[in-house]
Motif scaffolding. Structure first.
Motif, PDB file in Angstrom:
ATOM      1  N   GLY A  68      92.484   6.823 -65.616  1.00 60.68           N
ATOM      2  CA  GLY A  68      92.649   5.378 -65.596  1.00 60.68           C
ATOM      3  C   GLY A  68      93.455   4.829 -66.753  1.00 60.68           C
ATOM      4  N   ALA A  69      93.980   5.722 -67.602  1.00 64.91           N
ATOM      5  CA  ALA A  69      94.750   5.265 -68.765  1.00 64.91           C
ATOM      6  C   ALA A  69      96.127   4.749 -68.385  1.00 64.91           C
ATOM      7  CB  ALA A  69      94.873   6.394 -69.786  1.00 64.91           C
ATOM      8  N   GLY A  70      96.615   5.116 -67.185  1.00 65.15           N
ATOM      9  CA  GLY A  70      97.940   4.678 -66.760  1.00 65.15           C
ATOM     10  C   GLY A  70      98.982   5.774 -66.781  1.00 65.15           C
ATOM     11  N   LYS A  71      98.562   7.018 -67.007  1.00 55.81           N
ATOM     12  CA  LYS A  71      99.509   8.135 -67.144  1.00 55.81           C
ATOM     13  C   LYS A  71     100.357   8.318 -65.886  1.00 55.81           C
ATOM     14  CE  LYS A  71      96.302  11.203 -67.751  1.00 55.81           C
ATOM     15  NZ  LYS A  71      95.160  10.300 -67.435  1.00 55.81           N
ATOM     16  N   THR A  72      99.682   8.448 -64.749  1.00 53.81           N
ATOM     17  CA  THR A  72     100.414   8.682 -63.501  1.00 53.81           C
ATOM     18  C   THR A  72     101.214   7.454 -63.093  1.00 53.81           C
ATOM     19  OG1 THR A  72      98.812  10.348 -62.763  1.00 53.81           O
ATOM     20  CG2 THR A  72     100.174   9.307 -61.067  1.00 53.81           C
ATOM     21  N   SER A  73     100.678   6.268 -63.351  1.00 55.86           N
ATOM     22  CA  SER A  73     101.423   5.037 -63.043  1.00 55.86           C
ATOM     23  C   SER A  73     102.728   4.997 -63.821  1.00 55.86           C
ATOM     24  CB  SER A  73     100.583   3.797 -63.375  1.00 55.86           C
ATOM     25  OG  SER A  73      99.464   3.711 -62.522  1.00 55.86           O
ATOM     26  N   LEU A  74     102.681   5.363 -65.096  1.00 64.98           N
ATOM     27  CA  LEU A  74     103.900   5.390 -65.905  1.00 64.98           C
ATOM     28  C   LEU A  74     104.870   6.431 -65.362  1.00 64.98           C
ATOM     29  CD1 LEU A  74     105.557   4.507 -68.336  1.00 64.98           C
ATOM     30  CD2 LEU A  74     104.297   6.168 -69.730  1.00 64.98           C
ATOM     31  N   MET A  75     104.359   7.618 -65.028  1.00 63.04           N
ATOM     32  CA  MET A  75     105.235   8.662 -64.512  1.00 63.04           C
ATOM     33  C   MET A  75     105.888   8.241 -63.196  1.00 63.04           C
ATOM     34  SD  MET A  75     104.400  12.665 -63.718  1.00 63.04           S
ATOM     35  CE  MET A  75     104.490  13.181 -65.425  1.00 63.04           C
ATOM     36  N   TYR A  76     105.142   7.566 -62.333  1.00 65.68           N
ATOM     37  CA  TYR A  76     105.704   7.104 -61.070  1.00 65.68           C
ATOM     38  C   TYR A  76     106.827   6.086 -61.308  1.00 65.68           C
ATOM     39  CZ  TYR A  76     102.573   9.343 -57.686  1.00 65.68           C
ATOM     40  OH  TYR A  76     101.939  10.254 -56.878  1.00 65.68           O
ATOM     41  N   CYS A  77     106.640   5.210 -62.273  1.00 64.29           N
ATOM     42  CA  CYS A  77     107.704   4.237 -62.592  1.00 64.29           C
ATOM     43  C   CYS A  77     108.923   4.940 -63.182  1.00 64.29           C
ATOM     44  CB  CYS A  77     107.191   3.189 -63.570  1.00 64.29           C
ATOM     45  SG  CYS A  77     106.034   1.983 -62.860  1.00 64.29           S
ATOM     46  N   LEU A  78     108.701   5.916 -64.056  1.00 64.72           N
ATOM     47  CA  LEU A  78     109.806   6.626 -64.687  1.00 64.72           C
ATOM     48  C   LEU A  78     110.625   7.419 -63.677  1.00 64.72           C
ATOM     49  CD1 LEU A  78     107.999   8.050 -67.858  1.00 64.72           C
ATOM     50  CD2 LEU A  78     109.647   6.173 -67.800  1.00 64.72           C
ATOM     51  N   SER A  79     109.969   7.924 -62.637  1.00 65.06           N
ATOM     52  CA  SER A  79     110.629   8.818 -61.689  1.00 65.06           C
ATOM     53  C   SER A  79     111.229   8.094 -60.494  1.00 65.06           C
ATOM     54  CB  SER A  79     109.631   9.859 -61.188  1.00 65.06           C
ATOM     55  OG  SER A  79     108.570   9.226 -60.485  1.00 65.06           O
TER      56      SER A  79
END
Length: 246
Positions: free
Chosen positions: A45-56
């Motif tokens: 829930g820290a936002g790790k995957t959300s950030l990766m999805y935006c970056l990619s």
């Protein structure tokens, strides 16, 4: 022609708001250098995957910019963005996204086949051998273990020869021996000039990275390099946004 000092990927004050109105990302700014291996860590829930999805390019941010090799990807049209990212970025999903009835070899070749691009069979064979999958080349993906499917998913991305590889929990379903193998390959990719960004809960995986990006509650709380396991664990507890972990 781009300058040599252009970052592979950059997030500039990236924020993402979901339908409920909650912000899952808050002004995240971070840069990834060409040929680097970076781990993004933090609690669920820290936002790790959300950030990766935006970056990619998989999810558009609500605010801020994402630059890939100097190109503002969300300023492009949808079609232009898809074409550009398909040629430059590879993504290893946590859920693998394999076609269960296709063979290992067919799954690895599928993205290139769908794009109408020629499949280099020698490279494909070498990848399967490198990941211990040569004997399973003709086996349906649905008959594989979770660890084997993870390795197939990684082979599929590597066959594309991207400039940037994003990996969501690449060792999550693997035993220790296969985890070491995957991490060795990711390290080799970075050493060969490919930018590798991985989300992980695995402290041992994070220690192998050149840099570790720490996240909590949708924000980047620190960035550190050359960290040992104790420093990674300490960094995950940091609450001060922007603090450099040493």
């Amino acid at each position: 022609m781009q300058a040599n000092n252009v970052s592979a990927v950059s997030a500039v004050a990236v924020g993402r708001q979901i339908a409920s109105g909650d912000w899952v990302l808050r002004e995240c700014s971070v840069t990834f250098s060409p040929g680097s291996l970076t781990a993004i860590v933090g609690a669920s829930g820290a936002g790790k995957t959300s950030l990766m999805y935006c970056l990619s390019g998989l999810d558009a941010p609500t605010a801020g910019q994402v630059l890939v090799e100097g190109h503002d990807v969300y300023a492009m049209s949808r079609q232009a963005r898809a074409t550009f990212l398909r040629s430059r970025v590879g993504f290893v999903f946590q859920q693998y996204n394999l076609v269960s009835y296709l063979s290992v070899e067919e799954n690895v070749a599928l993205p290139l086949s769908l794009a109408g691009r020629q499949v280099d069979r020698q490279v494909l064979t070498r990848l399967l051998e490198r990941f211990g999958l040569a004997a399973k080349a003709g086996t349906a993906a649905g008959a594989l273990s979770g660890g084997e499917q993870q390795r197939v998913a990684l082979c599929r991305v590597l066959l594309l020869r991207p400039a940037v590889v994003f990996a969501d929990e690449p060792t999550g379903a693997l035993d220790s021996a296969n985890s070491r193998l995957v991490l060795e390959v990711l390290r080799e990719l970075a050493d060969a000039g490919i930018t590798v960004v991985m989300v992980t809960h695995d402290v041992d995986a994070a220690v192998r990275a050149d840099r570790v990006v720490f996240m909590r509650d949708g924000s980047i709380t620190g960035v550190g390099s050359g960290l040992d396991a104790g420093q990674v664990l300490a960094g995950m507890r940091q609450r001060v946004r922007g603090r450099e972990v040493r």
